[in-house]
Design a protein around this motif. Structure first.
Motif, short mmCIF file in Angstrom:
data_model
loop_
_atom_site.label_atom_id
_atom_site.label_comp_id
_atom_site.label_asym_id
_atom_site.label_seq_id
_atom_site.Cartn_x
_atom_site.Cartn_y
_atom_site.Cartn_z
N THR A 10 1.06 -1.19 -0.01
CA THR A 10 0.09 0.07 -0.04
C THR A 10 0.94 1.20 0.02
O THR A 10 1.79 1.21 0.80
CB THR A 10 -0.78 -0.13 1.32
N LEU A 11 0.52 2.11 -1.04
CA LEU A 11 1.41 3.46 -0.92
C LEU A 11 0.42 4.46 -0.36
O LEU A 11 -0.78 4.59 -0.72
CB LEU A 11 1.66 3.76 -2.58
N TRP A 13 -0.28 8.08 -0.09
CA TRP A 13 0.19 8.95 -1.33
C TRP A 13 -0.27 10.44 -0.66
O TRP A 13 -1.70 10.62 -0.43
CB TRP A 13 -0.78 8.35 -2.67
N SER A 19 5.82 11.58 -3.06
CA SER A 19 5.18 10.07 -3.28
C SER A 19 4.94 9.69 -4.65
O SER A 19 4.63 8.54 -4.94
CB SER A 19 4.05 10.13 -2.21
N LEU A 23 4.85 6.05 -6.63
CA LEU A 23 3.47 5.53 -7.43
C LEU A 23 4.14 5.00 -8.83
O LEU A 23 3.65 4.08 -9.53
CB LEU A 23 2.59 6.65 -7.59
N TYR A 33 -0.53 -3.38 -6.08
CA TYR A 33 -0.57 -2.28 -5.02
C TYR A 33 -1.82 -1.51 -4.86
O TYR A 33 -2.82 -1.65 -5.69
CB TYR A 33 0.48 -1.51 -5.28
N VAL A 35 -3.45 2.20 -3.18
CA VAL A 35 -2.87 3.61 -3.07
C VAL A 35 -4.08 4.10 -1.96
O VAL A 35 -5.35 4.15 -2.25
CB VAL A 35 -3.04 4.49 -4.32
N THR A 37 -5.04 7.86 -0.38
CA THR A 37 -4.54 9.24 -0.60
C THR A 37 -5.06 10.08 0.48
O THR A 37 -5.71 9.91 1.32
CB THR A 37 -5.26 10.05 -1.83
N ILE A 243 -3.71 8.66 -10.39
CA ILE A 243 -4.17 9.74 -9.10
C ILE A 243 -5.31 10.44 -9.60
O ILE A 243 -6.34 10.75 -8.94
CB ILE A 243 -2.90 10.44 -8.76
#
Length: 254
Positions: A10-11, A13, A19, A23, A33, A35, A37, A243
């Motif tokens: 898990t990012l 962001w 960041s 990604l 993965y 994300v 935010t 994004i």
């Protein structure tokens, strides 16, 4: 490593942060993965306090791999590349010259550059970028009108100190591209590496035409072309599209 053995990645962001290059890396690696935010405080521009629940410092980027949290961009890039880059990946260049395994000075020029720029990016270039943000902020600070001439002069003094050093760094990068192994076009040679992904954030930020940015096509043609090349990466474009899909927009300004 099979998909069933891969811990969940898990990012975390944060908008307008470093960041985004993580990604990009995840897209380049092609691993599954997620994300999550976060938004900055609109008044202070500080990171969302929820990030402290992920990592004690409360900053981004942070990546969780299974139940472990990893912070600091270069460390994240190195860790993910070491574990998830395939055998044909160029993200980590070959380390040793033929017949020189384990010897002092036996490393390839490509690998030495890769390791150097992993540290240079945050240690030298981003330090200047942070300093450059100070006078920018001072000029826009809500101060009484009678104090504005004072804050403006202080901001100008800061810029007078920063700009010559920044131009020195840009000239250095221009010369490094001119001497890149195999003729480039990347800093480390013919192929994209994790170091190039690291360098993308400060260079795209410097390139932004605000307050007389010194990075221009006329003065630094190779560096300008390199920055544009990084933007044209298909995996980078996919990261931006991701994004926009999740957050509704993408803004890479500091």
């Amino acid at each position: 490593m099979g998909a069933e053995e891969t811990p969940k990645i898990t990012l975390h962001w944060l908008e307008k942060s470093r960041s985004q290059r993580i990604l990009w890396l995840l897209e380049e690696l092609g691993v599954p993965y997620e994300v999550k935010t976060y938004k900055r405080d609109p008044k202070t521009m500080r990171a969302a306090p929820e990030l402290k629940k992920v990592h004690e410092l409360g900053k981004s980027p942070v990546v969780t791999v299974g139940d472990r949290a990893f912070a600091e961009s270069a460390f994240i890039v190195e860790y993910l590349c070491e574990h998830f880059a395939g055998p044909l990946s160029t993200l980590i260049p070959p380390k040793w010259r033929d017949g020189c395994e384990g010897q002092v000075n036996g490393e390839t020029e490509t690998w030495l550059r890769y390791r150097y720029y992993m540290h240079y990016c945050e240690g030298s270039l981003m330090t200047l970028m942070t300093m450059r943000y100070i006078p920018w902020s001072m000029r826009r600070a809500p101060v009484p009108f009678f104090l504005r001439p004072i804050t403006s002069r202080i901001a100008t003094k800061f810029e007078d100190l920063i700009q010559p050093e920044l131009k020195t760094q840009l000239a250095f990068l221009e010369s490094q591209l001119a001497s890149a192994p195999d003729g480039g076009p990347y800093l480390c040679g013919a192929h994209l590496t994790g170091a190039d992904i690291m360098m993308s954030y400060p260079l795209s930020t410097i390139q932004t035409p605000q307050d007389g940015s010194p990075l221009n096509k006329e003065s630094y043609p190779k560096l300008w072309a390199y920055t544009e090349l990084l933007k044209e990466s298909e995996s980078s474009k996919r990261a931006i599209a991701k994004i926009v899909e999740i957050d509704g927009e993408y803004n890479d300004t500091m």
